[in-house]
Design a protein around this motif. Structure first.
Motif, short mmCIF file in Angstrom:
data_model
loop_
_atom_site.label_atom_id
_atom_site.label_comp_id
_atom_site.label_asym_id
_atom_site.label_seq_id
_atom_site.Cartn_x
_atom_site.Cartn_y
_atom_site.Cartn_z
N UNK A 153 -6.77 -3.53 10.56
CA UNK A 153 -6.02 -4.76 10.23
C UNK A 153 -4.54 -4.61 10.55
N UNK A 154 -4.03 -3.39 10.41
CA UNK A 154 -2.61 -3.16 10.68
C UNK A 154 -1.98 -2.34 9.57
N UNK A 155 -0.65 -2.14 9.67
CA UNK A 155 0.08 -1.32 8.69
C UNK A 155 0.97 -2.26 7.88
N UNK A 156 0.73 -2.36 6.59
CA UNK A 156 1.54 -3.23 5.73
C UNK A 156 2.97 -2.71 5.69
N UNK A 157 3.97 -3.61 5.67
CA UNK A 157 5.38 -3.16 5.70
C UNK A 157 5.86 -2.69 4.31
N UNK A 158 5.20 -1.68 3.76
CA UNK A 158 5.47 -1.27 2.37
C UNK A 158 6.92 -0.82 2.13
N UNK A 159 7.49 0.03 3.01
CA UNK A 159 8.90 0.41 2.75
C UNK A 159 9.82 -0.81 2.73
N UNK A 160 9.58 -1.78 3.61
CA UNK A 160 10.41 -3.00 3.63
C UNK A 160 10.20 -3.84 2.37
N UNK A 161 8.94 -3.94 1.92
CA UNK A 161 8.64 -4.68 0.69
C UNK A 161 9.38 -4.05 -0.50
N UNK A 162 9.32 -2.72 -0.59
CA UNK A 162 9.97 -2.04 -1.71
C UNK A 162 11.49 -2.25 -1.66
N UNK A 163 12.06 -2.18 -0.44
CA UNK A 163 13.51 -2.41 -0.29
C UNK A 163 13.90 -3.81 -0.75
N UNK A 164 12.98 -4.77 -0.50
CA UNK A 164 13.28 -6.17 -0.87
C UNK A 164 12.98 -6.44 -2.34
N UNK A 165 12.60 -5.39 -3.07
CA UNK A 165 12.36 -5.55 -4.51
C UNK A 165 10.99 -6.10 -4.84
N UNK A 166 10.06 -6.05 -3.86
CA UNK A 166 8.70 -6.53 -4.14
C UNK A 166 7.94 -5.40 -4.85
N UNK A 167 7.25 -5.75 -5.93
CA UNK A 167 6.44 -4.78 -6.66
C UNK A 167 5.15 -4.52 -5.88
N UNK A 168 4.80 -3.24 -5.67
CA UNK A 168 3.61 -2.89 -4.90
C UNK A 168 2.69 -1.98 -5.72
#
Ligand SMILES: [Zn+2]
Length: 452
Positions: free
Chosen positions: A287-302
């Motif tokens: 499916x692909x690679x989720x942009x987890x480092x970018x999400x965390x930088x933007x303050x999104x809870x993962x």
């Protein structure tokens, strides 16, 4: 004068996962009525409490139970039925036909018990499920002594459990009323996806979630194809569609979130939407690679999810934690992203936060529910130990999990499951697999494996 407790856990090292990251050596835990009464040192626990049951945790690490934030528990029945195929072939030629023939309350009950067996053995104490006949999944979780958030999959077309979307919503409403006040099981709202649900169903399911004050989870932005399809159907990509319907808020959780633009990531951060990262499923289905480092930088809870056993193919979160820690390093070319401590935080505190359970679960602190996992450190792969987070993410095997307590109850002690008959589960699954295997010309050999 001693205070009464139901259980004491003495010795070992406690990884509390509190805000300060406190680690307690020679620890002591007192449990009463399913709650953590005291978390501190063995010395003080002995001085203050007495209990009919004492567990020794010498040479062990005590951690909060892991939270599997997205799975389809009964799909254990389809584990390994079909692999290494394009997504549409996998779904249309194998999974959907298999589901069409076999999904019923009996299948989901036993499939969930098998999933519970595997998850308890891997230190998972709460799973967030999406499937059909969720009341029977709740029954299996309750029989296993496991915590579960139930998500009857709501779809626009007839499902195995509901002929219409209105029937699906009525089932969830009845389920919310039926399970009210249960200590382990709680239904939430889970429309399947923006491609399988109309805007009307999306909005009506969100209204029901808000009426009962429960979270709302949806598969979102898993594949590029999905985004194109939704754009074609509705004129908007999934995130813009949900935003235009007024749905995005801090009680919303996306499973996957693989394909997101910078603007979408910023919006999710603003609205407090959480993401469940399922790296092994995303890798296996390409499916692909989720942009987890970018999400965390933007303050999104993962948080982390295993997804179903048909696309992972196991339900151990340890694999997903380790995979995530490595995948994002190689994908970004930066070995400092997703350090072990942050990864473990996501599987415990991050997941609790996503579902509004941070005041009850996710850490070992007095006043929270007693979901405690004991890891045996006398293992060749865990010796020596300089840093516990590193071991948890990079070196641990699920079989190092020795004892599991959920809501103050022992569900596994010294690798023995105490709440249900494991062998009975294997036999029931074997019978179903024999039937399915015959349809695809496969010999499942389960009787030989069981010595029958
Ligand atoms: Zn899924």
């Amino acid at each position: 004068m001693h205070e009464h407790a139901d259980m004491l856990i003495l010795g070992g090292t406690i990884l509390t996962m509190d805000d300060q990251g406190t680690i307690i050596h020679h620890g002591g835990i007192a449990v009463r009525h399913g709650e953590l009464l005291y978390v501190g040192t063995e010395e003080e626990a002995r001085r203050r409490f007495q209990a009919p049951e004492t567990l020794r945790a010498d040479s062990c690490l005590l951690i909060p139970g892991l939270i599997n934030a997205h799975t389809h528990a009964p799909m254990t029945v389809y584990r390994g039925l079909a692999d290494d195929l394009p997504l549409d072939v996998w779904l249309k030629e194998y999974i959907w036909p298999a589901e069409g023939r076999t999904v019923n309350p009996h299948m989901v009950y036993w499939g969930t018990l098998l999933a519970a067996d595997e998850m308890i053995r891997a230190g998972t104490t709460l799973f967030v499920d999406m499937y059909f006949f969720e009341d029977d999944i709740g029954r299996a979780a309750s029989d296993a002594g496991m915590r579960a958030l139930l998500g009857e999959a709501l779809v626009e077309f007839p499902s195995p459990n509901a002929k219409t979307p209105a029937e699906g919503l009525a089932y969830v409403r009845a389920s919310l009323e039926r399970w009210a006040g249960h200590p382990l099981v709680r239904p939430i709202l889970q429309p399947h996806s923006t491609y399988a649900c109309s805007p009307d169903l999306l909005m009506r399911s969100k209204a029901l979630a808000d009426e009962f004050g429960v979270p709302w989870l949806i598969h979102c932005c898993e594949t590029r194809q999905e985004i194109e399809d939704v754009r074609r159907q509705t004129g908007k990509p999934p995130v813009a569609l949900l935003d235009s319907l007024g749905i995005l808020d801090s009680h919303v959780i996306f499973a996957h979130g693989v394909h997101l633009t910078e603007e979408e990531i910023a919006l999710l951060g603003e609205r407090g939407v959480s993401i469940v990262h399922c790296p092994e499923s995303n890798m296996k289905l390409a499916s692909g690679v989720a942009p987890v480092p970018r999400l965390l930088q933007a303050g999104v809870n993962v948080a982390f999810g295993t997804d179903g056993a048909a696309s992972n193919n196991d339900l151990s979160l340890w694999g997903d934690m380790r995979t995530a820690a490595m995948l994002h390093k190689v994908a970004s070319g930066d070995p400092t992203v997703l350090p072990a401590r942050q990864v473990f935080w996501m599987a415990t505190r991050g997941a609790a936060k996503a579902f509004g359970l941070d005041d009850r679960l996710g850490s070992l602190e007095a006043g929270k529910r007693a979901d405690v996992v004991m890891i045996d450190l006398c293992r060749p792969n865990l010796i020596p130990m300089y840093e516990p987070y590193s071991h948890l993410v990079y070196a641990l095997h699920p079989s190092d999990v020795r004892t599991v307590i959920i809501e103050g109850r022992l569900v596994m002690r010294d690798w023995e499951i105490l709440t249900f008959d494991e062998e009975e589960v294997f036999c029931k699954i074997g019978e179903m697999a024999e039937e399915l295997g015959r349809q695809w010309g496969r010999d499942t050999d389960w009787r030989k494996a069981m010595g029958q």
